[in-house]
Design a protein around this motif. Sequence first.
Motif, PDB file in Angstrom:
ATOM      1  N   GLN A   1       0.857  -1.188   0.000  1.00 38.00           N
ATOM      2  CA  GLN A   1       0.000   0.000   0.000  1.00 38.00           C
ATOM      3  C   GLN A   1       0.892   1.237   0.000  1.00 38.00           C
ATOM      4  O   GLN A   1       1.705   1.409   0.915  1.00 38.00           O
ATOM      5  CB  GLN A   1      -0.883   0.005   1.251  1.00 38.00           C
ATOM      6  CG  GLN A   1      -1.559   1.344   1.551  1.00 38.00           C
ATOM      7  CD  GLN A   1      -2.500   1.801   0.435  1.00 38.00           C
ATOM      8  OE1 GLN A   1      -3.270   1.018  -0.110  1.00 38.00           O
ATOM      9  NE2 GLN A   1      -2.422   3.083   0.061  1.00 38.00           N
TER      10      GLN A   1
ATOM     11  N   TYR B   1      -4.561  -1.776  -5.781  1.00 38.38           N
ATOM     12  CA  TYR B   1      -5.440  -2.471  -4.821  1.00 38.38           C
ATOM     13  C   TYR B   1      -5.533  -3.953  -5.139  1.00 38.38           C
ATOM     14  O   TYR B   1      -5.527  -4.788  -4.236  1.00 38.38           O
ATOM     15  CB  TYR B   1      -6.800  -1.767  -4.756  1.00 38.38           C
ATOM     16  CG  TYR B   1      -6.569  -0.327  -4.372  1.00 38.38           C
ATOM     17  CD1 TYR B   1      -6.080  -0.018  -3.106  1.00 38.38           C
ATOM     18  CD2 TYR B   1      -6.698   0.708  -5.294  1.00 38.38           C
ATOM     19  CE1 TYR B   1      -5.760   1.290  -2.764  1.00 38.38           C
ATOM     20  CE2 TYR B   1      -6.385   2.015  -4.947  1.00 38.38           C
ATOM     21  CZ  TYR B   1      -5.919   2.299  -3.679  1.00 38.38           C
ATOM     22  OH  TYR B   1      -5.584   3.579  -3.341  1.00 38.38           O
TER      23      TYR B   1
ATOM     24  N   GLN C   1      -2.413  -5.575  -3.782  1.00 37.03           N
ATOM     25  CA  GLN C   1      -2.482  -5.791  -2.330  1.00 37.03           C
ATOM     26  C   GLN C   1      -3.382  -6.964  -1.976  1.00 37.03           C
ATOM     27  O   GLN C   1      -3.082  -7.743  -1.078  1.00 37.03           O
ATOM     28  CB  GLN C   1      -3.014  -4.543  -1.633  1.00 37.03           C
ATOM     29  CG  GLN C   1      -2.009  -3.417  -1.591  1.00 37.03           C
ATOM     30  CD  GLN C   1      -2.664  -2.150  -1.076  1.00 37.03           C
ATOM     31  OE1 GLN C   1      -3.121  -2.090   0.049  1.00 37.03           O
ATOM     32  NE2 GLN C   1      -2.723  -1.139  -1.918  1.00 37.03           N
TER      33      GLN C   1
END
Lengths: 338, 338
Positions: A95, A211, A214
């Motif tokens: 992140q 995203y 992650q």
Amino acid sequence: MKKAITTGHRDREIELVARLSQAIPSIGHIGNSASLITGVGDDAAVLRHSPRSDWVISCDSSLEGVHFQSDYPADSIGYKSLARATSDLAAMGAQPLYFLLALALPAAKTGKWLRCFALGMSRAAREFHSFLIGGDISKSASVTICIFVLGETPSGLAIPRSGARPGDLIFVTGKLGAAQLGLEIVLRGWSRQSSPKRYLYPHFYPQVPVYLAQALARQRIPSAMMDVSDGLSTDLARLCAASGVGARIRADALPSVQVPAALLARGIDPLALALHGGEDYGLLFTAPRKDAQRLRHIRRDAPITQIGEITSTRKIVLIHRDGRSSSLPSKGWNPFGK
Amino acid sequence: MKKAITTGHRDREIELVARLSQAIPSIGHIGNSASLITGVGDDAAVLRHSPRSDWVISCDSSLEGVHFQSDYPADSIGYKSLARATSDLAAMGAQPLYFLLALALPAAKTGKWLRCFALGMSRAAREFHSFLIGGDISKSASVTICIFVLGETPSGLAIPRSGARPGDLIFVTGKLGAAQLGLEIVLRGWSRQSSPKRYLYPHFYPQVPVYLAQALARQRIPSAMMDVSDGLSTDLARLCAASGVGARIRADALPSVQVPAALLARGIDPLALALHGGEDYGLLFTAPRKDAQRLRHIRRDAPITQIGEITSTRKIVLIHRDGRSSSLPSKGWNPFGK
């Protein structure tokens, strides 16, 4: 200027990095320091931050005349320079948190140009939830941007390039060759003609799946991961070299960019774009077959496509649409290639 | 090329940084984030690493034609680019740990030039006990170096620019103007004549007092600290602006570089060098009178000289040798100055 795709080559960039890290006191993989987990040789370095989290750091340069031309929209230069650097964090499954900007520019660009540049960078920062925390401004004849990025992963979850094992499946995210198609249109002067803007967009504003990356890391699905920055043929060779394996990919499985008929007629080859085109900034990752089944539960901000599998041969092989197979040379972006 | 000393100016670099950090989502002083302690506006950003230690990060660019010329010794370019970046860590009292190198250079410089560059950087890395952990190499027409540095301080001990209070004494380390003297010799073409090498050395290989800075921070002596990179008159004005105070310094107290008689005769003024010369990379710090007494117990790798004191007037005043006093304009390095 990044060039159109050329002939195969040795990976001189990797050679230069190796030479520098031999000459300068440096730390590579397998932490020989209390807090360093991964050093020279991956997309980003990984440092132990706390028992719960690791910090992932990287830096990336964007230079006028190399990575962009002076007449590019200033907001795209701001957007893309942060996206390029952040892509190295995504490649580790991190992140983004903070970034530093070292900017050098001519005095004439400190007015409107700088405002537009900042707007573009601002948009990228909001998308990635990353904050500017410092940097440096110099005056120079041409624009030079260097961005340092810092991100975070849960402890031990950063995904290296080196974990691919024979039998693992190979995946990419997004479309392959879309950014190169935009670049080809610019390089050939077609952007002043009738090419729809949407073909240029992936070159000017690449989308980084931070995203999705992650989510993959948190689910511990990838055995190895990196971003496709220099072209699939070059980056897959790097992932395989780092993992000590080979790969077999299928031409008919590649999620190639759609090329409009007018450009197909002018000789633009979608397969060449997909294999060797740089700067898509999607993810290239591998996963054991059993873990790959869990991919369908991943919430995704980009499509995921299986393109082949890892082999033990140390060769990169392309299976053509007609069933023939051939060795796949690295023909991606290679600045010091001969 | 950094220019010879010119007229006073507004601090355009600080203005540009302020504009950028207003336009781009950013975080400044006074942590509004869980882990960020100091952001945009100081020598380096400070992040909480653990209950015991903080991480200090910064980045710095060195550009051909701006910070060095193409005919400078390659090893000095390698040495100085890492020294310049590390100076920002010293300015906070941090111990350097790791660095990343983003290097762009012409293909013709990837041989012997790069070896010499790496040797110089290697020497700096060993001096600072700092290790290369990553980076990026690009091809470009001229040499561009951007270095990101990461260091560590005991928790809460990083020294900001903003803590100076009226009545505090002002100190500098090392000689003032030594690097500028070397630069003047190079700029005027005297380096090809008989000038002894030792006058050039501070310009090519600046010494950064990283251990002295850490000792000062550990003893909690400085109320504010920064490095003298752009010249005392400019950097003292920045420290005072960040602290909301003024300063009074004495010309006869400045540890000016010794200028050889031949150069004095050619109009080189040691006082101007000391007041406005850039790139010495010594420390400028303030300390309350009671804490300053403890300076004599500090193990030092550079001399420490008291040059004046902090006032509440918000003006920077120079007391001349003859007792007159005048306002001291910022005439240091100011790339975007008008």
